[in-house]
Design a protein around this motif. Structure first.
Motif, short mmCIF file in Angstrom:
data_model
loop_
_atom_site.label_atom_id
_atom_site.label_comp_id
_atom_site.label_asym_id
_atom_site.label_seq_id
_atom_site.Cartn_x
_atom_site.Cartn_y
_atom_site.Cartn_z
N GLY A 266 -43.47 -1.20 -5.06
CA GLY A 266 -44.46 -0.64 -5.98
C GLY A 266 -44.39 0.87 -6.14
O GLY A 266 -45.18 1.44 -6.88
N ALA A 267 -43.45 1.51 -5.45
CA ALA A 267 -43.34 2.98 -5.57
C ALA A 267 -42.98 3.35 -7.00
O ALA A 267 -42.18 2.67 -7.65
N GLY A 268 -43.56 4.42 -7.46
CA GLY A 268 -43.28 4.92 -8.81
C GLY A 268 -42.76 6.34 -8.75
O GLY A 268 -42.38 6.83 -7.70
N ILE A 269 -42.78 6.97 -9.89
CA ILE A 269 -42.31 8.35 -10.00
C ILE A 269 -43.26 9.26 -9.22
O ILE A 269 -44.48 9.18 -9.37
N VAL A 270 -42.68 10.11 -8.39
CA VAL A 270 -43.43 11.09 -7.59
C VAL A 270 -42.78 12.45 -7.80
O VAL A 270 -41.69 12.55 -8.37
N PRO A 271 -43.41 13.53 -7.33
CA PRO A 271 -42.80 14.85 -7.49
C PRO A 271 -41.45 14.97 -6.77
O PRO A 271 -41.24 14.36 -5.72
N LEU A 272 -40.56 15.77 -7.34
CA LEU A 272 -39.29 16.13 -6.72
C LEU A 272 -39.45 17.56 -6.21
O LEU A 272 -39.60 18.49 -7.01
N LEU A 273 -39.44 17.71 -4.89
CA LEU A 273 -39.64 19.02 -4.27
C LEU A 273 -38.34 19.52 -3.65
O LEU A 273 -37.34 18.82 -3.60
#
Length: 133
Positions: free
Chosen positions: A33-40
């Motif tokens: 269920g993981a979706g788009i998250v910030p790219l740090l």
């Protein structure tokens, strides 16, 4: 790179069934269920770009993104930021010889010099990829 350009990359931000340097082991389905998250960059600061895809595959958590920060892109291109890493919150784990992560909430993915999982790496880089509008 122009303002509309970025450095496109693909790779695995986490690998299944491999003990990391902290003694954690992600199991298949942990990122369900993981979706788009910030790219740090190194797990902090303003985003270094954007993720375009996040998905589990047979090997681990596969990601595709675009690095838009010029300094980070230069370091990725030059091999100084070859690794990927995940920031997460544990939902379900089992303690044994290692902590088995069975369900987590993905918080962010980072470009890193030294990943917690040595095999979590950028696997492909496409320079001067034009972002879609």
């Amino acid at each position: 790179m122009t303002a509309a350009a970025g450095l496109r990359f693909q790779g695995h931000a986490a690998l299944f069934d491999r003990v990391d340097r902290a003694g954690d082991v992600f199991r298949a389905g942990a990122f369900a269920g993981a979706g788009i998250v910030p790219l740090l960059w190194q797990h902090r600061g303003a985003p270094a770009g954007t993720l375009r895809a996040v998905a589990e595959d047979a090997r681990g958590l596969w990601v595709e993104g675009v690095v838009t920060d010029p300094d980070a892109a230069r370091l990725v291109r030059g091999g100084a930021l070859p690794g990927l890493s995940v920031g997460f919150r544990t939902v379900r784990a089992r303690q044994g010889a290692w902590r088995e992560l069975l369900a987590v909430v993905l918080i962010e993915v980072s470009l890193v010099a030294t990943p917690m999982q040595p095999g979590a790496r950028i696997e492909r880089v496409d320079d001067d990829f034009q972002q879609e509008k």
